[in-house]
Design an enzyme around this catalytic site. Structure first.
Site, PDB file in Angstrom:
ATOM      1  N   GLY A  46       0.731  -1.230  -0.078  1.00 16.70           N
ATOM      2  CA  GLY A  46       0.090   0.124  -0.043  1.00 16.70           C
ATOM      3  C   GLY A  46       0.904   1.138  -0.049  1.00 16.70           C
ATOM      4  O   GLY A  46       2.278   1.123   0.384  1.00 16.70           O
ATOM      5  N   GLN A  51       3.333   9.984   1.170  1.00 14.25           N
ATOM      6  CA  GLN A  51       4.732   9.263   1.036  1.00 14.25           C
ATOM      7  C   GLN A  51       5.439   9.571  -0.042  1.00 14.25           C
ATOM      8  O   GLN A  51       6.701   9.289   0.013  1.00 14.25           O
ATOM      9  CB  GLN A  51       4.441   7.919   1.134  1.00 14.25           C
ATOM     10  CG  GLN A  51       3.590   7.497   2.465  1.00 14.25           C
ATOM     11  CD  GLN A  51       3.536   5.966   2.758  1.00 14.25           C
ATOM     12  OE1 GLN A  51       2.495   5.167   2.023  1.00 14.25           O
ATOM     13  NE2 GLN A  51       4.564   5.042   3.117  1.00 14.25           N
ATOM     14  N   CYS A  93       5.982   0.076   7.778  1.00 14.46           N
ATOM     15  CA  CYS A  93       5.696   1.196   6.764  1.00 14.46           C
ATOM     16  C   CYS A  93       6.790   1.678   6.061  1.00 14.46           C
ATOM     17  O   CYS A  93       8.089   1.748   6.519  1.00 14.46           O
ATOM     18  CB  CYS A  93       5.337   2.312   7.667  1.00 14.46           C
ATOM     19  SG  CYS A  93       4.739   3.834   6.494  1.00 14.46           S
ATOM     20  N   LEU A  94       6.628   1.948   4.881  1.00 16.52           N
ATOM     21  CA  LEU A  94       7.879   2.140   3.923  1.00 16.52           C
ATOM     22  C   LEU A  94       8.227   3.630   4.230  1.00 16.52           C
ATOM     23  O   LEU A  94       9.643   3.804   3.994  1.00 16.52           O
ATOM     24  CB  LEU A  94       7.376   2.324   2.396  1.00 16.52           C
ATOM     25  CG  LEU A  94       6.666   0.927   1.799  1.00 16.52           C
ATOM     26  CD1 LEU A  94       6.292   1.286   0.416  1.00 16.52           C
ATOM     27  CD2 LEU A  94       8.184   0.094   1.676  1.00 16.52           C
ATOM     28  N   HIS A 135      -4.403   1.875   7.632  1.00 20.69           N
ATOM     29  CA  HIS A 135      -2.979   2.243   7.758  1.00 20.69           C
ATOM     30  C   HIS A 135      -2.959   3.341   6.635  1.00 20.69           C
ATOM     31  O   HIS A 135      -2.279   4.658   6.866  1.00 20.69           O
ATOM     32  CB  HIS A 135      -2.132   1.254   7.599  1.00 20.69           C
ATOM     33  CG  HIS A 135      -0.666   1.416   7.394  1.00 20.69           C
ATOM     34  ND1 HIS A 135       0.283   1.102   8.373  1.00 20.69           N
ATOM     35  CD2 HIS A 135       0.003   2.236   6.418  1.00 20.69           C
ATOM     36  CE1 HIS A 135       1.507   1.605   8.168  1.00 20.69           C
ATOM     37  NE2 HIS A 135       1.463   2.506   6.744  1.00 20.69           N
ATOM     38  N   GLU A 136      -3.365   3.013   5.395  1.00 20.95           N
ATOM     39  CA  GLU A 136      -2.898   4.012   4.311  1.00 20.95           C
ATOM     40  C   GLU A 136      -3.784   5.381   4.392  1.00 20.95           C
ATOM     41  O   GLU A 136      -3.282   6.430   4.272  1.00 20.95           O
ATOM     42  CB  GLU A 136      -3.450   3.391   2.876  1.00 20.95           C
ATOM     43  CG  GLU A 136      -2.419   2.187   2.493  1.00 20.95           C
ATOM     44  CD  GLU A 136      -1.056   2.539   2.747  1.00 20.95           C
ATOM     45  OE1 GLU A 136      -0.432   3.631   2.566  1.00 20.95           O
ATOM     46  OE2 GLU A 136      -0.178   1.279   3.021  1.00 20.95           O
ATOM     47  N   HIS A 139      -2.340   7.862   6.541  1.00 22.69           N
ATOM     48  CA  HIS A 139      -1.257   8.788   6.210  1.00 22.69           C
ATOM     49  C   HIS A 139      -2.003  10.037   5.736  1.00 22.69           C
ATOM     50  O   HIS A 139      -1.280  10.950   5.438  1.00 22.69           O
ATOM     51  CB  HIS A 139      -0.498   7.900   5.149  1.00 22.69           C
ATOM     52  CG  HIS A 139       0.350   7.074   5.137  1.00 22.69           C
ATOM     53  ND1 HIS A 139       1.689   7.450   5.946  1.00 22.69           N
ATOM     54  CD2 HIS A 139       0.568   5.813   5.079  1.00 22.69           C
ATOM     55  CE1 HIS A 139       2.288   6.673   6.385  1.00 22.69           C
ATOM     56  NE2 HIS A 139       1.906   5.365   5.731  1.00 22.69           N
TER      57      HIS A 139
HETATM   58 NI    NI Z   1       2.647   3.423   5.729  1.00 19.07          NI
END
Ligand code: NI
Length: 180
Positions: A46, A51, A93-94, A135-136, A139
């Site tokens: 995701g 991000q 998370c990235l 989660h997304e 963001h």
């Molecule tokens: Ni994330």
């Protein structure tokens, strides 16, 4: 299509409340293509627009059934309209490097969103996919999974990142910590 750089904590863009998407045009479509490419390259399941530095309400998620088949879904202006139950699972998370931790989330969510053409949809899901969506969507409100951890865990992580940044800055300045 091109790969974009993924911003990492503590980049301030990750903390902004993202803007609604109002124009559904070719620019948006090429941006979405970049997001999908960047997500799979990472690799991740995701990715939210902030991000990669664009503070707009847009996420892409992987919905592949098998590992070798890349199938993604785009959600524009996603909003959780209903949630129920509880589940706890490991998240990473990235944008939050070198950390995974257990996070408490809703078990089931209903999400209203628009597709890349602006057409409205509603989706009801549970389990792992519900975690990914929560989660997304977090963001888009400047929230990281870090914020769901205990104050102590969060403080330890912030301290670790600060140390790494200081070490990197010293290295750049040609100073080393080597003791002779
Ligand atoms: Ni994330």
């Amino acid at each position: 299509m091109s790969l974009r750089q993924i911003l990492t904590f503590p980049n301030p863009v990750l903390r902004q409340k993202a803007e609604e998407v109002t124009e559904f045009n070719t620019d948006l479509n090429s941006f979405i293509a970049d997001m999908v490419e960047t997500m799979y390259d990472a690799p991740g399941i995701g990715l939210a627009a902030p991000q990669i530095g664009k503070s707009i309400r847009l996420i892409v998620v992987d919905i592949s059934e098998e590992e070798d088949e890349h199938k993604s879904m785009v959600m524009v202006n996603p909003k959780i309209t209903k949630q129920s139950g509880k589940q706890v699972d490991e998240e990473g998370c990235l944008s939050v490097l070198d950390l995974t931790a257990s996070v408490k989330r809703s078990l089931e969510v209903t999400v209203s969103y628009q597709d890349a053409e602006g057409k409205p949809h509603e989706l009801c899901t549970e389990d792992r996919f519900a975690i990914v969506l929560q989660h997304e969507i977090d963001h888009l409100d400047g929230i990281l999974f870090l914020d769901h951890l205990s104050t102590l865990k969060r403080a330890l992580y912030k301290k670790k990142v600060k140390k790494q940044q200081q070490a990197a800055a010293k290295k750049d300045a040609g100073i080393t910590d080597d003791k002779k």
